[in-house]
Design an enzyme around this catalytic site. Structure first.
Site, PDB file in Angstrom:
ATOM      1  N   ASN A  10       0.797  -1.231   0.000  1.00 48.87           N
ATOM      2  CA  ASN A  10       0.000   0.000   0.000  1.00 48.87           C
ATOM      3  C   ASN A  10       0.831   1.282   0.000  1.00 48.87           C
ATOM      4  O   ASN A  10       0.272   2.373  -0.099  1.00 48.87           O
ATOM      5  CB  ASN A  10      -0.992   0.019   1.187  1.00 48.87           C
ATOM      6  CG  ASN A  10      -1.944  -1.148   1.127  1.00 48.87           C
ATOM      7  OD1 ASN A  10      -2.610  -1.348   0.107  1.00 48.87           O
ATOM      8  ND2 ASN A  10      -2.001  -1.954   2.170  1.00 48.87           N
ATOM      9  N   ARG A  17      -3.436   7.921  -0.013  1.00 46.90           N
ATOM     10  CA  ARG A  17      -3.869   6.997   1.032  1.00 46.90           C
ATOM     11  C   ARG A  17      -3.813   7.660   2.416  1.00 46.90           C
ATOM     12  O   ARG A  17      -2.744   8.117   2.834  1.00 46.90           O
ATOM     13  CB  ARG A  17      -2.937   5.779   1.011  1.00 46.90           C
ATOM     14  CG  ARG A  17      -3.095   4.852   2.156  1.00 46.90           C
ATOM     15  CD  ARG A  17      -1.888   3.929   2.302  1.00 46.90           C
ATOM     16  NE  ARG A  17      -2.124   2.991   3.378  1.00 46.90           N
ATOM     17  CZ  ARG A  17      -1.171   2.339   4.025  1.00 46.90           C
ATOM     18  NH1 ARG A  17       0.085   2.503   3.684  1.00 46.90           N
ATOM     19  NH2 ARG A  17      -1.475   1.527   5.000  1.00 46.90           N
ATOM     20  N   ALA A  74       2.280  -3.030   6.749  1.00 43.19           N
ATOM     21  CA  ALA A  74       1.513  -3.916   7.632  1.00 43.19           C
ATOM     22  C   ALA A  74       2.239  -5.229   7.911  1.00 43.19           C
ATOM     23  O   ALA A  74       2.058  -5.829   8.987  1.00 43.19           O
ATOM     24  CB  ALA A  74       0.142  -4.191   7.029  1.00 43.19           C
ATOM     25  N   HIS A  77       4.090  -5.996  11.213  1.00 43.39           N
ATOM     26  CA  HIS A  77       3.367  -6.456  12.403  1.00 43.39           C
ATOM     27  C   HIS A  77       2.985  -7.938  12.338  1.00 43.39           C
ATOM     28  O   HIS A  77       2.430  -8.468  13.299  1.00 43.39           O
ATOM     29  CB  HIS A  77       2.101  -5.613  12.599  1.00 43.39           C
ATOM     30  CG  HIS A  77       2.315  -4.146  12.432  1.00 43.39           C
ATOM     31  ND1 HIS A  77       3.219  -3.438  13.206  1.00 43.39           N
ATOM     32  CD2 HIS A  77       1.799  -3.234  11.556  1.00 43.39           C
ATOM     33  CE1 HIS A  77       3.214  -2.170  12.815  1.00 43.39           C
ATOM     34  NE2 HIS A  77       2.364  -2.025  11.818  1.00 43.39           N
ATOM     35  N   ASP A  84      12.902 -12.974   9.462  1.00 49.17           N
ATOM     36  CA  ASP A  84      13.974 -13.960   9.270  1.00 49.17           C
ATOM     37  C   ASP A  84      14.897 -13.546   8.128  1.00 49.17           C
ATOM     38  O   ASP A  84      16.116 -13.748   8.206  1.00 49.17           O
ATOM     39  CB  ASP A  84      13.378 -15.340   8.969  1.00 49.17           C
ATOM     40  CG  ASP A  84      12.910 -16.060  10.228  1.00 49.17           C
ATOM     41  OD1 ASP A  84      13.185 -15.577  11.339  1.00 49.17           O
ATOM     42  OD2 ASP A  84      12.264 -17.116  10.079  1.00 49.17           O
ATOM     43  N   GLU A  95      14.581   0.069   9.934  1.00 49.05           N
ATOM     44  CA  GLU A  95      13.126   0.104   9.718  1.00 49.05           C
ATOM     45  C   GLU A  95      12.621   1.538   9.810  1.00 49.05           C
ATOM     46  O   GLU A  95      13.015   2.291  10.710  1.00 49.05           O
ATOM     47  CB  GLU A  95      12.437  -0.764  10.778  1.00 49.05           C
ATOM     48  CG  GLU A  95      10.907  -0.702  10.710  1.00 49.05           C
ATOM     49  CD  GLU A  95      10.252  -1.981  11.166  1.00 49.05           C
ATOM     50  OE1 GLU A  95      10.681  -3.059  10.703  1.00 49.05           O
ATOM     51  OE2 GLU A  95       9.323  -1.908  11.974  1.00 49.05           O
ATOM     52  N   HIS A  97       8.924   3.820   9.636  1.00 47.28           N
ATOM     53  CA  HIS A  97       7.467   3.984   9.506  1.00 47.28           C
ATOM     54  C   HIS A  97       7.187   5.469   9.418  1.00 47.28           C
ATOM     55  O   HIS A  97       7.724   6.256  10.220  1.00 47.28           O
ATOM     56  CB  HIS A  97       6.725   3.405  10.711  1.00 47.28           C
ATOM     57  CG  HIS A  97       6.890   1.931  10.838  1.00 47.28           C
ATOM     58  ND1 HIS A  97       6.236   1.042  10.011  1.00 47.28           N
ATOM     59  CD2 HIS A  97       7.634   1.195  11.681  1.00 47.28           C
ATOM     60  CE1 HIS A  97       6.580  -0.189  10.347  1.00 47.28           C
ATOM     61  NE2 HIS A  97       7.435  -0.129  11.340  1.00 47.28           N
ATOM     62  N   LEU A  98       6.336   5.829   8.464  1.00 44.28           N
ATOM     63  CA  LEU A  98       5.991   7.242   8.349  1.00 44.28           C
ATOM     64  C   LEU A  98       5.197   7.723   9.562  1.00 44.28           C
ATOM     65  O   LEU A  98       5.436   8.809  10.091  1.00 44.28           O
ATOM     66  CB  LEU A  98       5.148   7.482   7.088  1.00 44.28           C
ATOM     67  CG  LEU A  98       5.890   7.269   5.779  1.00 44.28           C
ATOM     68  CD1 LEU A  98       5.452   5.985   5.108  1.00 44.28           C
ATOM     69  CD2 LEU A  98       5.655   8.435   4.865  1.00 44.28           C
ATOM     70  N   SER A  99       4.254   6.907   9.978  1.00 41.03           N
ATOM     71  CA  SER A  99       3.346   7.315  11.053  1.00 41.03           C
ATOM     72  C   SER A  99       3.927   6.909  12.415  1.00 41.03           C
ATOM     73  O   SER A  99       4.781   6.028  12.497  1.00 41.03           O
ATOM     74  CB  SER A  99       1.981   6.680  10.838  1.00 41.03           C
ATOM     75  OG  SER A  99       2.071   5.270  10.955  1.00 41.03           O
ATOM     76  N   ARG A 104      -0.565   4.673  17.760  1.00 45.96           N
ATOM     77  CA  ARG A 104      -1.749   4.219  17.029  1.00 45.96           C
ATOM     78  C   ARG A 104      -2.310   2.949  17.670  1.00 45.96           C
ATOM     79  O   ARG A 104      -2.068   2.690  18.842  1.00 45.96           O
ATOM     80  CB  ARG A 104      -1.382   4.027  15.544  1.00 45.96           C
ATOM     81  CG  ARG A 104      -0.893   5.325  14.885  1.00 45.96           C
ATOM     82  CD  ARG A 104      -0.570   5.126  13.413  1.00 45.96           C
ATOM     83  NE  ARG A 104      -1.765   4.790  12.643  1.00 45.96           N
ATOM     84  CZ  ARG A 104      -1.740   4.404  11.356  1.00 45.96           C
ATOM     85  NH1 ARG A 104      -0.571   4.337  10.725  1.00 45.96           N
ATOM     86  NH2 ARG A 104      -2.847   4.114  10.737  1.00 45.96           N
ATOM     87  N   ARG A 108      -0.295  -2.218  16.094  1.00 49.26           N
ATOM     88  CA  ARG A 108       0.875  -1.627  15.397  1.00 49.26           C
ATOM     89  C   ARG A 108       2.068  -1.443  16.340  1.00 49.26           C
ATOM     90  O   ARG A 108       3.136  -1.016  15.930  1.00 49.26           O
ATOM     91  CB  ARG A 108       0.510  -0.270  14.782  1.00 49.26           C
ATOM     92  CG  ARG A 108      -0.540  -0.358  13.693  1.00 49.26           C
ATOM     93  CD  ARG A 108      -0.778   0.994  13.040  1.00 49.26           C
ATOM     94  NE  ARG A 108      -2.099   1.045  12.448  1.00 49.26           N
ATOM     95  CZ  ARG A 108      -2.410   0.598  11.223  1.00 49.26           C
ATOM     96  NH1 ARG A 108      -1.481   0.095  10.455  1.00 49.26           N
ATOM     97  NH2 ARG A 108      -3.648   0.672  10.773  1.00 49.26           N
TER      98      ARG A 108
HETATM   99  C1  DQA Z   1       3.330   2.085   8.173  1.00 48.29           C
HETATM  100  C2  DQA Z   1       2.628   1.732   9.481  1.00 48.29           C
HETATM  101  C3  DQA Z   1       1.933   0.400   9.375  1.00 48.29           C
HETATM  102  O1  DQA Z   1       1.274   0.105  10.606  1.00 48.29           O
HETATM  103  C4  DQA Z   1       0.899   0.424   8.278  1.00 48.29           C
HETATM  104  O2  DQA Z   1       0.304  -0.841   8.132  1.00 48.29           O
HETATM  105  C5  DQA Z   1       1.433   0.926   6.987  1.00 48.29           C
HETATM  106  C6  DQA Z   1       2.395   2.027   6.990  1.00 48.29           C
HETATM  107  C7  DQA Z   1       3.946   3.487   8.224  1.00 48.29           C
HETATM  108  O3  DQA Z   1       4.803   3.780   7.392  1.00 48.29           O
HETATM  109  O4  DQA Z   1       3.541   4.307   9.071  1.00 48.29           O
HETATM  110  O5  DQA Z   1       1.026   0.470   5.919  1.00 48.29           O
HETATM  111  O6  DQA Z   1       4.394   1.171   7.971  1.00 48.29           O
END
Ligand code: DQA
Length: 141
Positions: A10, A17, A74, A77, A84, A95, A97-99, A104, A108
């Protein structure tokens, strides 16, 4: 330095989105800015909605790149297979994550993939990718 950004499901829809979480800038637009900001480094991008393709991309990155910036979205999670794969490769994986995932929903708050990564950057929007590049390229103070 060769760094690949691997984005999961996504994230091809960034820009439209849930903009309240993910902003209004398409990733390709941001990626071009990032490349322009780091002309001395080779930044590449792969986005896929498929879990197995993320595993394969991580394995391939170990052959082609010096480091990975991973937003498994996603699958962070849920995916033991991707975690692995991170553990199976010898190059650093950060790693992103934007959010602010920890602010949240509870589901998550746990990331299988983060547990395998060198570190996690969350909640700074697209700037998280730049912060990861800064760390990887040794620009930290
Ligand atoms: C995400 C956070 C995830 O929980 C979510 O499923 C995403 C985007 C983020 O970049 O904040 O698709 O990875």
């Amino acid at each position: 330095m060769k760094i690949i950004i691997i984005n999961g499901p996504n994230l091809n829809l960034l820009g439209s989105r849930e903009p309240e979480w993910y902003g209004r800038v398409p990733f390709e637009t941001y990626f071009r800015r990032l490349q322009a900001a780091y002309p001395e480094h080779r930044l590449s991008l792969l986005q896929t909605n498929e879990e197995g393709a993320l595993v394969s991309a991580l394995q391939q990155a170990a052959q082609d790149c010096d480091a990975v910036i991973l937003n498994a979205a996603a699958f962070s999670h849920t995916s033991v297979a991707i975690a692995d794969a991170v553990r199976a490769i010898p190059i650093p994986v950060i790693e992103v994550h934007l959010s602010p995932v920890f602010a949240r929903e509870g589901f998550r708050h746990h990331s299988f993939t983060a547990a395998a990564c060198k570190g996690t950057i969350a909640g700074f929007g697209l700037d998280g990718y730049r912060l990861a590049v800064e760390h990887l390229t040794g620009n930290a103070l």
